[in-house]
Design an enzyme around this catalytic site. Structure first.
Site: not given
Ligand code: NDP
Ligand code: OXD
Length: 313
Positions: A276, A228
């Protein structure tokens, strides 16, 4: 029983067509605002207007049409119903493609080759081997762990950082604030797939960039972010690129989207920008996903991939 599509910035009609084909019995309301809030059972949302969920007495669940849910959790009037996010192999595969593409682009020095081609210059650069390059992935969730494993298969030395401890074969796992320093100190290419939460907001800043490895075989540390935009400081990225703290960056997300046309990142010769679009939500695939969840839920099964509101993702 009706489904409201509360979608901004995507074509709602495309989504509705898939639902009409696959669930003709369901009444649809095409928002972003509802025609009849009192009859809404489920909302399918992407960047809905603030307050849209107010006065929906029958609301049972909200489905985020993206993997990230910050667009929902920032609504102060969010009702206390389950929020379900996207977890789908199609979306995961798209993100892994983007991450691997960007890592390889920097690893194979494609920006320099591209510039040489524009000059009609038959110049070669020392070729590096993946096994000598250390990739570090922030966020080892659904997306980060998949990208990590594919990069490891290519031969990169891959580590990841998450909030809780992880054990993933072939990946060196760090976690929590205590693990961050060591994770950064062994990282040449930093990939962020972190969600936006109060803890991650602004995390990708000068202080963090200055802790990345300086002894790698690349020309300097590289930042790749598809998590993000608000997790990064774009001013700090530009300053780090200017003073060599960062060598290059690939950015798919920005604090302000669309990235303003006059933003200096657009013209930076060592920055790759994508709009994005690292991993698009595919309407056909996600229609199956959401309808599958609704049908199972109505048959008495629990919803899957429900967001932990306390954690914020
Ligand atoms: P998940 O919830 O599966 O994974 C999030 C990861 O981030 C987890 O490993 C979590 O740790 C870690 N995390 C969260 N907070 C912290 C912190 N404070 N310190 C350290 N690690 C942290 O999400 P996804 O993998 O499915 O997606 C991740 C992000 O990708 C989405 O939230 C979105 O913002 C972005 N995204 C972007 C897209 C794009 O097109 N640009 C498309 C899709 C998603 P833990 O495993 O310990 O919970
Ligand atoms: C998502 C994104 O969160 O597109 O899937 O950013």
């Amino acid at each position: 029983m009706s489904l409201l599509f509360s979608i901004s910035s995507w074509d709602v009609e495309t989504w509705a067509q898939h639902f009409r084909e696959k669930a003709p019995e369901r009444a649809l309301q095409l928002g972003p605002l509802p025609d009849d809030p009192a009859s809404v059972d489920y909302v399918l949302a992407w960047q809905p207007p603030r307050g849209v969920f107010a006065s929906m007495p029958r609301l049972k669940a909200i489905f985020s049409l993206g993997a990230g849910v910050d667009h929902l959790l920032s609504d102060p009037d969010l009702p206390d119903v389950p929020i379900v996010r996207v977890v789908d192999p199609d979306l995961t595969g798209r993100m892994t493609e983007w991450v691997v593409f960007q890592v390889l682009l920097h690893h194979r020095r494609h920006l320099m080759l591209d510039a040489a081609q524009r000059r009609h210059d038959w110049v070669t650069f020392r070729q590096l081997v993946a096994g000598d390059v250390r990739v570090g992935i922030m966020g080892l969730g659904v997306l980060g762990s998949d990208a990590a494993q594919v990069l490891a298969r290519i031969g990169f030395q891959v580590a990841g950082w998450s909030r809780s401890a992880k054990d993933i074969e072939g990946i060196t796992c760090y976690h929590g604030e205590d693990g961050l320093k060591a994770f950064l100190a062994r990282t040449d290419i930093l990939v962020s797939l972190l969600p936006l939460t109060p803890e991650t907001r602004g995390l990708l800043n000068t202080d963090l960039f200055s802790q990345l490895a300086r002894d790698g075989i690349l020309d300097g540390p590289v930042l790749i972010n598809a998590g993000r935009g608000e997790t990064q400081s774009e001013d700090d990225i530009l300053a780090a690129l200017a003073d060599g703290t960062l060598h290059a960056a690939s950015l798919d997300v920005f604090s302000t989207e669309p990235l303003p046309a006059d933003h200096p990142l657009w013209d930076h010769e060592r920055v790759v920008i994508t709009p994005h679009s690292a991993a698009d939500s595919d309407p056909a695939r996600l229609t199956d996903y959401v309808l599958g969840q609704i049908r199972a839920f109505e048959a008495g099964e629990p919803l899957k991939n429900v967001v932990d509101r306390t954690a914020g993702y």
